[in-house]
Write an enzyme that holds these catalytic residues in place. Structure first.
Site, PDB file in Angstrom:
ATOM      1  N   CYS A  16      -3.631   8.595   3.442  1.00  0.00           N
ATOM      2  CA  CYS A  16      -3.077   8.049   2.018  1.00  0.00           C
ATOM      3  C   CYS A  16      -4.081   8.152   1.089  1.00  0.00           C
ATOM      4  O   CYS A  16      -3.970   8.177  -0.086  1.00  0.00           O
ATOM      5  CB  CYS A  16      -2.922   6.515   2.124  1.00  0.00           C
ATOM      6  SG  CYS A  16      -4.134   5.556   3.139  1.00  0.00           S
TER       7      CYS A  16
ATOM      8  N   GLU B 237       0.699  -1.273   0.080  1.00  0.00           N
ATOM      9  CA  GLU B 237       0.080  -0.007  -0.001  1.00  0.00           C
ATOM     10  C   GLU B 237       0.842   1.232   0.063  1.00  0.00           C
ATOM     11  O   GLU B 237       1.596   1.526   0.896  1.00  0.00           O
ATOM     12  CB  GLU B 237      -0.856   0.306   1.286  1.00  0.00           C
ATOM     13  CG  GLU B 237      -1.554  -1.053   1.397  1.00  0.00           C
ATOM     14  CD  GLU B 237      -2.905  -1.137   0.641  1.00  0.00           C
ATOM     15  OE1 GLU B 237      -3.169  -0.366  -0.292  1.00  0.00           O
ATOM     16  OE2 GLU B 237      -3.239  -2.463   0.442  1.00  0.00           O
TER      17      GLU B 237
HETATM   18  P1  NAP Z   1       8.397   5.035   4.786  1.00  0.00           P
HETATM   19  O1  NAP Z   1       9.399   5.801   4.880  1.00  0.00           O
HETATM   20  O2  NAP Z   1       8.270   4.203   3.577  1.00  0.00           O
HETATM   21  O3  NAP Z   1       8.262   3.921   6.223  1.00  0.00           O
HETATM   22  C1  NAP Z   1       7.077   2.864   6.338  1.00  0.00           C
HETATM   23  C2  NAP Z   1       7.431   1.762   6.938  1.00  0.00           C
HETATM   24  O4  NAP Z   1       8.452   1.121   6.470  1.00  0.00           O
HETATM   25  C3  NAP Z   1       8.094   2.246   8.319  1.00  0.00           C
HETATM   26  O5  NAP Z   1       7.716   1.247   9.231  1.00  0.00           O
HETATM   27  C4  NAP Z   1       9.878   1.903   8.315  1.00  0.00           C
HETATM   28  O6  NAP Z   1      10.435   2.066   9.213  1.00  0.00           O
HETATM   29  C5  NAP Z   1       9.715   1.036   7.110  1.00  0.00           C
HETATM   30  N1  NAP Z   1      10.961   0.664   6.434  1.00  0.00           N
HETATM   31  C6  NAP Z   1      11.779   1.760   6.117  1.00  0.00           C
HETATM   32  N2  NAP Z   1      12.722   1.201   5.381  1.00  0.00           N
HETATM   33  C7  NAP Z   1      12.628  -0.197   5.460  1.00  0.00           C
HETATM   34  C8  NAP Z   1      13.322  -1.543   4.869  1.00  0.00           C
HETATM   35  N3  NAP Z   1      14.432  -1.238   4.347  1.00  0.00           N
HETATM   36  N4  NAP Z   1      12.876  -2.371   5.116  1.00  0.00           N
HETATM   37  C9  NAP Z   1      11.807  -2.711   5.803  1.00  0.00           C
HETATM   38  N5  NAP Z   1      11.175  -1.591   6.529  1.00  0.00           N
HETATM   39  C10 NAP Z   1      11.550  -0.587   6.026  1.00  0.00           C
HETATM   40  O7  NAP Z   1       6.905   5.765   4.833  1.00  0.00           O
HETATM   41  P2  NAP Z   1       6.389   6.581   5.825  1.00  0.00           P
HETATM   42  O8  NAP Z   1       7.096   7.844   5.930  1.00  0.00           O
HETATM   43  O9  NAP Z   1       6.120   5.942   7.222  1.00  0.00           O
HETATM   44  O10 NAP Z   1       4.961   6.852   5.296  1.00  0.00           O
HETATM   45  C11 NAP Z   1       4.494   7.948   4.329  1.00  0.00           C
HETATM   46  C12 NAP Z   1       4.234   7.280   3.258  1.00  0.00           C
HETATM   47  O11 NAP Z   1       3.329   6.048   3.385  1.00  0.00           O
HETATM   48  C13 NAP Z   1       3.565   8.111   2.293  1.00  0.00           C
HETATM   49  O12 NAP Z   1       4.106   8.282   0.771  1.00  0.00           O
HETATM   50  C14 NAP Z   1       1.983   7.446   1.934  1.00  0.00           C
HETATM   51  O13 NAP Z   1       1.571   7.575   0.779  1.00  0.00           O
HETATM   52  C15 NAP Z   1       2.284   6.234   2.284  1.00  0.00           C
HETATM   53  N6  NAP Z   1       1.085   5.587   3.002  1.00  0.00           N
HETATM   54  C16 NAP Z   1       0.294   4.614   2.274  1.00  0.00           C
HETATM   55  C17 NAP Z   1      -0.829   4.197   2.755  1.00  0.00           C
HETATM   56  C18 NAP Z   1      -2.028   3.419   2.083  1.00  0.00           C
HETATM   57  O14 NAP Z   1      -2.576   2.645   2.659  1.00  0.00           O
HETATM   58  N7  NAP Z   1      -1.515   3.085   0.774  1.00  0.00           N
HETATM   59  C19 NAP Z   1      -1.160   4.522   4.369  1.00  0.00           C
HETATM   60  C20 NAP Z   1      -0.185   5.526   4.789  1.00  0.00           C
HETATM   61  C21 NAP Z   1       0.770   5.958   4.194  1.00  0.00           C
HETATM   62  P3  NAP Z   1      11.208   3.136  10.113  1.00  0.00           P
HETATM   63  O15 NAP Z   1       9.882   4.343  10.521  1.00  0.00           O
HETATM   64  O16 NAP Z   1      11.662   2.426  11.394  1.00  0.00           O
HETATM   65  O17 NAP Z   1      12.093   3.747   9.070  1.00  0.00           O
END
Ligand code: NAP
Length: 527
Positions: A304, A265
């Site tokens: 999102c 997602e």
């Molecule tokens: P993110 O930086 O991609 O992080 C998401 C999750 O992934 C966090 O738990 C992060 O952990 C983890 N992560 C980061 N690098 C990783 C790796 N190499 N391996 C495994 N896990 C890893 O996103 P965010 O800043 O939290 O969220 C913002 C984005 O999420 C927005 O772009 C939004 O569009 C999207 N979003 C989508 C939805 C949907 O339902 N489609 C819902 C909400 C948000 P850490 O925090 O520990 O780095």
């Protein structure tokens, strides 16, 4: 998140992880979680040092066999208990969400109550599915010369581990919606919230732990580290977050090697389209304005599903801009713990910087309708503190070719409104320019217009919300994800599918085609 030597702040709460049946503090340097309103630290997390191999082993052995011994009804009862635990700790969870997420009370309730409602939905589904061991998929099929030789597709419990990686914006709902489906399907879970806003999920882990059988739920607080190095055949990884991280996961060697089922997602440039039949002053026009404004300001636009792109018929553009501007003008921005404040800060300094960069890209090719580039003086906040960006509405005469609008998700209180001819082909083409949305919406009381729009637009969105005067009084708006309807979307949105009632279990189950005596097949699915 800042990393520093932990010996220097002895009184800060360290958020432990719950792994392999015990609370684990981890080792090494610690990162700091902050209050995004004041920038004061609220807790610490270890950057690693957990026994992740042990956690997978615990889930595969203890957790998996615990769940295998339970019926759907019994697993549903566990989910019901988790929902009750959230209700019991609601005020405490709201306080944590305000402190660590920059949520207003209303934002916090949206996340926390959303989590409880989703757990309750799946608790009820569990009761309905009762003692079944397999779920039927479609009708029996005659595959032999006579009806005796039959075929039946079924969904069976997968015996691996469900790994859940969540985004920062919904620390309660995001955790619960994935957990509800996996546990009801019968898979043990290792869940990992985004580190920056992990305070709420950490508290949920504490609340849930005594209510669940051993090994069924483990929670990693802090960076993923080597988490995915331990996945194997039969496991599921469900991820919510940015498309850059999603790319890393798609190509992770263990996920590739073992064909691990991966649900993503990700980003989404959701659009809202006003039909040509509506005046802004009409009931449906008012619904459209309310939905746009709510999606910009609820959780400071960090949803999102929030509306990022808006099209209105050319002759309605001025009225639409005036109405949105007027509504936004009445929204107080500042310390979200204040009762008079309706919009708080963004969750992290990184988010603020990303949103400001996105606004700058948009501002270079669009004109301001409201809020300029997002500068704001927040109420009740020490000068210069907090990750605040005010609501921003921009406009462009060329929405179809505006790259900063159609190619970059700005994850904050920002939307762009543009004119169009009013025809459904252009409306659908605009939705397609987002290259795959979680949701998009159209507002019209003209059924022919709606039918033409849905036919043209449905392939580009996981959900289409159709606003009209008949449903306006009971509409939750396009930004609310319901457990009974699928959440996910094609292309940029990640190509994933979650929730959708019983469909939500399928991610965590294996579809198997059974062939044999038709009466045996019937008995296996409780017929
Ligand atoms: P993110 O930086 O991609 O992080 C998401 C999750 O992934 C966090 O738990 C992060 O952990 C983890 N992560 C980061 N690098 C990783 C790796 N190499 N391996 C495994 N896990 C890893 O996103 P965010 O800043 O939290 O969220 C913002 C984005 O999420 C927005 O772009 C939004 O569009 C999207 N979003 C989508 C939805 C949907 O339902 N489609 C819902 C909400 C948000 P850490 O925090 O520990 O780095």
């Amino acid at each position: 998140m800042q990393v520093r030597d932990h010996a220097k702040t002895p009184h800060m709460q360290l958020l432990a992880s719950f792994l392999a049946g015990a609370w684990s503090n981890g080792t090494g340097p610690r990162g700091k979680l902050v209050n995004p309103t004041t920038e004061e630290p609220v807790a610490e997390v270890s950057q690693g040092g957990h026994d992740l191999a042990g956690a997978f082993e615990h889930a595969r052995t203890v957790g998996s066999s615990e769940l295998a011994s339970l019926t759907f009804a019994q697993r549903g009862a566990l989910l019901g208990a988790l929902a009750k635990a959230i209700h019991g700790a609601r005020e405490e969870l709201i306080t944590l969400a305000i402190a660590n997420g920059g949520n207003t009370r209303s934002d916090a309730k949206f996340d926390i109550d959303g989590g409880a409602v989703t757990l309750s939905h799946y608790a009820e589904l569990g009761a309905k599915l009762g003692n079944a061991m397999l779920l039927g998929d479609g009708e029996p099929i005659q595959v032999g010369r006579t009806a005796r030789m039959g075929g039946q597709h079924v969904w069976a419990r997968r015996s691996g581990v469900a790994v859940h990686i969540n985004a920062f914006n919904f620390p309660a709902w995001g955790t619960c919606e994935k957990l509800a489906c996996a546990l009801l399907a019968g898979m043990p879970v290792i869940t990992k919230p985004a580190t920056a806003t992990a305070l709420v999920t950490h508290r949920l882990a504490q609340l849930f732990e005594p209510l669940l059988p051993a090994g069924v739920l483990q929670t990693l607080i802090g960076p993923a580290g080597s988490l995915l190095d331990h996945v194997g055949p039969g496991d599921v990884v469900a991820f919510t977050g940015g498309s850059g991280t999603a790319r890393t996961l798609r190509t992770h060697p263990k996920i590739v090697e073992h064909s691990v089922r991966l649900n993503i997602e990700a980003d989404s440039l959701n659009a809202a389209i006003l039909g040509r039949d509506l005046e802004i002053a009409s009931e449906t026009g008012a619904l459209f304005v309310a939905d746009v404004v709510r999606d910009m300001t609820q959780k400071s636009g960090q949803k999102c599903t929030a509306i990022r792109r808006v099209l209105v018929p050319e002759d309605k553009l001025k009225d639409a801009c005036d109405a949105i501007r007027e509504r936004l003008g009445g929204i107080a921005i500042g310390d979200p713990s204040r009762e008079d404040v309706r919009m708080g800060p963004l969750a992290t300094a990184q988010q603020r910087d990303d949103v400001r960069a996105g606004i700058a890209r948009l501002a270079a090719v669009t004109e301001s309708v409201h809020g300029g580039t997002g500068d704001v003086t927040p109420l009740g906040v020490p000068q210069g503190k907090g990750f605040f960006v005010g609501p921003v509405v921009r406009t462009t005469a060329t929405p179809m070719t505006c790259a900063p609008l159609n190619e970059h998700e700005i994850f904050g209180p920002v939307t762009t409104i543009a004119p169009y001819s009013g025809d459904t082909k252009t409306a659908a083409e605009f939705i397609a320019r987002g290259a795959g949305c979680l949701v998009s919406s159209a507002y019209s009381d003209d059924r022919d217009w709606v039918a033409s729009f849905v036919g043209a637009a449905a392939s580009w969105a996981g959900r289409l919300y159709l606003g009209s005067s008949k449903m306006a009084a009971q509409s939750p708006g396009p930004g609310t994800v319901l457990p009974s309807l699928m959440h996910g979307g094609p292309g940029r949105a990640g190509g994933g599918e979650e929730l959708g009632g019983e469909r939500g279990l399928h991610l965590y189950m294996q579809r198997c085609a059974l062939e044999g005596d038709a009466s045996v097949l019937k008995s296996l699915i409780g017929g």
